[in-house]
Design an enzyme around this catalytic site. Structure first.
Site, PDB file in Angstrom:
ATOM      1  N   ASP A   1     -12.033  -4.757  -2.782  1.00 35.05           N
ATOM      2  CA  ASP A   1     -13.055  -5.926  -2.958  1.00 35.05           C
ATOM      3  C   ASP A   1     -14.548  -5.366  -2.317  1.00 35.05           C
ATOM      4  O   ASP A   1     -14.461  -4.709  -1.622  1.00 35.05           O
ATOM      5  CB  ASP A   1     -12.450  -7.131  -2.060  1.00 35.05           C
ATOM      6  CG  ASP A   1     -12.293  -6.388  -0.574  1.00 35.05           C
ATOM      7  OD1 ASP A   1     -11.099  -6.286  -0.486  1.00 35.05           O
ATOM      8  OD2 ASP A   1     -12.954  -6.737   0.254  1.00 35.05           O
TER       9      ASP A   1
ATOM     10  N   THR B   1      -6.180   0.004   2.050  1.00 34.94           N
ATOM     11  CA  THR B   1      -7.235  -0.477   1.078  1.00 34.94           C
ATOM     12  C   THR B   1      -8.362  -0.842   2.209  1.00 34.94           C
ATOM     13  O   THR B   1      -8.289  -1.036   3.336  1.00 34.94           O
ATOM     14  CB  THR B   1      -6.555  -1.809   0.443  1.00 34.94           C
ATOM     15  OG1 THR B   1      -6.343  -2.843   1.669  1.00 34.94           O
ATOM     16  CG2 THR B   1      -5.658  -1.423  -0.650  1.00 34.94           C
TER      17      THR B   1
ATOM     18  N   GLU C   1       0.882  -0.957   0.207  1.00 35.49           N
ATOM     19  CA  GLU C   1      -0.074   0.098  -0.071  1.00 35.49           C
ATOM     20  C   GLU C   1       0.904   1.342  -0.049  1.00 35.49           C
ATOM     21  O   GLU C   1       0.459   2.396  -0.679  1.00 35.49           O
ATOM     22  CB  GLU C   1      -0.739  -0.036   1.396  1.00 35.49           C
ATOM     23  CG  GLU C   1      -1.992  -0.917   1.136  1.00 35.49           C
ATOM     24  CD  GLU C   1      -2.646  -1.278   2.515  1.00 35.49           C
ATOM     25  OE1 GLU C   1      -3.977  -1.815   2.560  1.00 35.49           O
ATOM     26  OE2 GLU C   1      -2.038  -1.086   3.611  1.00 35.49           O
TER      27      GLU C   1
ATOM     28  N   LYS D   1     -15.023  -1.552   4.894  1.00 36.96           N
ATOM     29  CA  LYS D   1     -14.525  -2.353   5.924  1.00 36.96           C
ATOM     30  C   LYS D   1     -13.236  -2.666   5.810  1.00 36.96           C
ATOM     31  O   LYS D   1     -12.557  -3.062   4.567  1.00 36.96           O
ATOM     32  CB  LYS D   1     -15.369  -3.484   5.485  1.00 36.96           C
ATOM     33  CG  LYS D   1     -14.873  -4.811   6.544  1.00 36.96           C
ATOM     34  CD  LYS D   1     -15.733  -6.122   6.224  1.00 36.96           C
ATOM     35  CE  LYS D   1     -15.139  -7.250   7.109  1.00 36.96           C
ATOM     36  NZ  LYS D   1     -13.913  -7.769   6.669  1.00 36.96           N
ATOM     37  N   ASP D   2     -12.487  -2.321   7.238  1.00 41.31           N
ATOM     38  CA  ASP D   2     -10.850  -2.630   7.000  1.00 41.31           C
ATOM     39  C   ASP D   2     -10.651  -3.222   8.256  1.00 41.31           C
ATOM     40  O   ASP D   2     -11.356  -3.735   8.859  1.00 41.31           O
ATOM     41  CB  ASP D   2     -10.316  -1.238   6.739  1.00 41.31           C
ATOM     42  CG  ASP D   2     -10.013  -0.262   8.193  1.00 41.31           C
ATOM     43  OD1 ASP D   2     -10.716  -0.855   9.228  1.00 41.31           O
ATOM     44  OD2 ASP D   2      -9.232   0.675   8.061  1.00 41.31           O
TER      45      ASP D   2
HETATM   46  N1  SAH Z   1      -3.143 -12.043   3.455  1.00 42.80           N
HETATM   47  C1  SAH Z   1      -2.999 -10.922   2.962  1.00 42.80           C
HETATM   48  C2  SAH Z   1      -3.500  -9.980   3.915  1.00 42.80           C
HETATM   49  C3  SAH Z   1      -4.377  -8.933   3.679  1.00 42.80           C
HETATM   50  S1  SAH Z   1      -5.344  -8.231   4.923  1.00 42.80           S
HETATM   51  C4  SAH Z   1      -2.065 -10.477   1.902  1.00 42.80           C
HETATM   52  O1  SAH Z   1      -1.096 -11.416   2.052  1.00 42.80           O
HETATM   53  O2  SAH Z   1      -1.951  -9.511   1.339  1.00 42.80           O
HETATM   54  C5  SAH Z   1      -6.293  -7.129   4.336  1.00 42.80           C
HETATM   55  C6  SAH Z   1      -5.725  -5.787   4.498  1.00 42.80           C
HETATM   56  O3  SAH Z   1      -6.289  -4.847   3.574  1.00 42.80           O
HETATM   57  C7  SAH Z   1      -5.935  -5.197   5.725  1.00 42.80           C
HETATM   58  O4  SAH Z   1      -5.036  -4.231   6.077  1.00 42.80           O
HETATM   59  C8  SAH Z   1      -7.270  -4.388   5.711  1.00 42.80           C
HETATM   60  O5  SAH Z   1      -7.236  -2.998   6.323  1.00 42.80           O
HETATM   61  C9  SAH Z   1      -7.281  -4.177   4.133  1.00 42.80           C
HETATM   62  N2  SAH Z   1      -8.929  -4.747   3.697  1.00 42.80           N
HETATM   63  C10 SAH Z   1      -9.112  -4.784   2.412  1.00 42.80           C
HETATM   64  N3  SAH Z   1     -10.214  -5.464   1.999  1.00 42.80           N
HETATM   65  C11 SAH Z   1     -10.712  -5.721   3.453  1.00 42.80           C
HETATM   66  C12 SAH Z   1     -11.933  -6.372   3.730  1.00 42.80           C
HETATM   67  N4  SAH Z   1     -12.611  -6.710   2.868  1.00 42.80           N
HETATM   68  N5  SAH Z   1     -12.045  -6.529   5.257  1.00 42.80           N
HETATM   69  C13 SAH Z   1     -10.997  -6.062   5.842  1.00 42.80           C
HETATM   70  N6  SAH Z   1     -10.051  -5.508   5.696  1.00 42.80           N
HETATM   71  C14 SAH Z   1      -9.714  -5.476   4.388  1.00 42.80           C
END
Ligand code: SAH
Length: 242
Positions: free
Chosen positions: A202, A91, A12, A176-177
Site C-alpha cells: 500500500d 509487507t 506472507e 512503514k511496517d
Molecule cells: N487486519 C490485517 C492485518 C494486517 S496488519 C489482515 O487481516 O490481514 C499489516 C501487516 O502488514 C503487518 O505485519 C505490517 O508489518 C505490514 N504492513 C503492510 N502495510 C503496512 C502499513 N502501511 N503500515 C504498517 N504495516 C504495514
C-alpha cells in the site's frame, strides 16, 4: 549456513513455504504460538542451507502482527535455532513521493521505530527511535541483485497518524511496517546479523484506504516477496556472511 526468516503473517510465508516444500515441525515452540517450517535446501553453489521459516503464529483467530509477537518469535528463534542470520520478510507501506510501487521489493538499509515518543534528553530519544544496525553485507547484496534499499520504520498500527508521518519523514523513513525494528532490536541484543526484505502492499500517500489497499495487493506483493527471497537465499549461501 542457517538462515532463519521471521514472518508475521501466514499469507506472507505461504508462497515461500510452497516453493521450498518446507515441512512444519509441529509444536517446536510450544507453548508459544510461533510456527517453525524447516528444510535443507540445495543452492547453486556454496554452503548447503538449513532454511528455517518462523511465523509469529495466531491468537484470537488472527495472525500475530506487531512488535510484541515479532520480538517473542525472534528471541525464541535465536535461542532455539542459533541462526547465522535473521531475515525479517514481510509487507509494508511506502510512499508514492519516493517513487514506490505496489509489489516492489526492497532491502532495508536501516530501521527505527516511528511511534515511540519519549520526551527527555538525547539518550531517551535515541533509545525510543531504535536505529538498530542492519547486516553489513545487505548493501552489496542489494546492489548485486539490483534491488532498491530503503529505511524501514516500525510502529504498532496499520494506519498513519500525522505525528507518525512527521517522525518517518524527519528520519528518512521510506518503508512503514509493524515488525522490522522489533526484530532488529532483539537481534542487536543477541548479536545476530539481521536483514529486511519488504514488499509494498500500500501507498501511505496514495489516498486509498490502507486496509482495503493492503488486502487487495497482499497476494501480489507476497508472490514478489517469494521471488526475491529465493535470490536472497542463493546469494547468501554463495557469498557467506562476510
Ligand atoms: N487486519 C490485517 C492485518 C494486517 S496488519 C489482515 O487481516 O490481514 C499489516 C501487516 O502488514 C503487518 O505485519 C505490517 O508489518 C505490514 N504492513 C503492510 N502495510 C503496512 C502499513 N502501511 N503500515 C504498517 N504495516 C504495514
Amino acid at each position: 549456513m542457517n538462515i532463519t526468516y521471521i514472518i508475521a503473517m501466514q499469507a506472507e510465508a505461504e508462497p515461500f513455504i510452497e516453493h521450498f516444500g518446507v515441512q512444519e515441525v509441529p509444536d517446536f515452540f510450544s507453548p508459544l504460538p510461533c510456527r517453525l517450517y524447516r528444510a535443507d535446501i540445495a543452492v547453486t553453489s556454496g554452503e548447503p542451507v538449513r532454511l528455517n521459516i518462523v511465523c509469529n503464529g495466531q491468537q484470537h483467530g488472527s495472525d500475530l502482527v506487531g512488535c510484541e509477537a515479532a520480538s517473542v518469535a525472534t528471541l525464541a528463534a535465536i535461542e532455539k535455532l542459533h541462526p547465522d542470520i535473521v531475515i525479517n520478510s514481510g509487507t509494508c507501506g511506502a510512499f508514492r513521493a519516493d517513487g514506490a510501487d505496489i509489489a516492489r521489493v526492497y532491502i532495508g538499509n536501516s530501521c527505527m521505530f516511528h511511534d515511540r515518543r519519549v520526551p527527555g534528553d538525547d539518550r531517551w530519544g535515541t533509545q525510543a527511535l531504535g536505529n538498530y544496525p542492519v547486516w553489513s553485507g545487505a548493501e552489496t547484496l542489494a546492489h548485486t541483485l539490483g534491488l532498491d534499499m530503503a529505511k524501514v520504520t516500525t510502529g504498532s498500527s496499520l494506519d498513519m497518524q500525522p505525528c507518525d508521518l512527521q517522525i518517518i519523514r524527519e528520519n528518512g523513513g521510506r518503508l512503514k511496517d509493524m515488525e522490522g525494528a522489533a526484530v532488529a532490536f532483539v537481534c542487536s541484543l543477541m548479536g545476530v546479523p539481521v536483514m529486511f526484505v519488504k514488499s509494498v502492499t500500500d501507498l501511505c500517500d496514495g489516498g486509498a484506504e490502507t486496509y482495503e489497499e493492503f488486502s487487495r495487493n497482499l497476494s501480489k506483493a507476497c508472490r514478489a516477496l517469494k521471488e526475491v527471497n529465493i535470490r536472497v537465499i542463493d546469494y547468501i549461501a554463495t557469498h557467506r556472511l562476510a
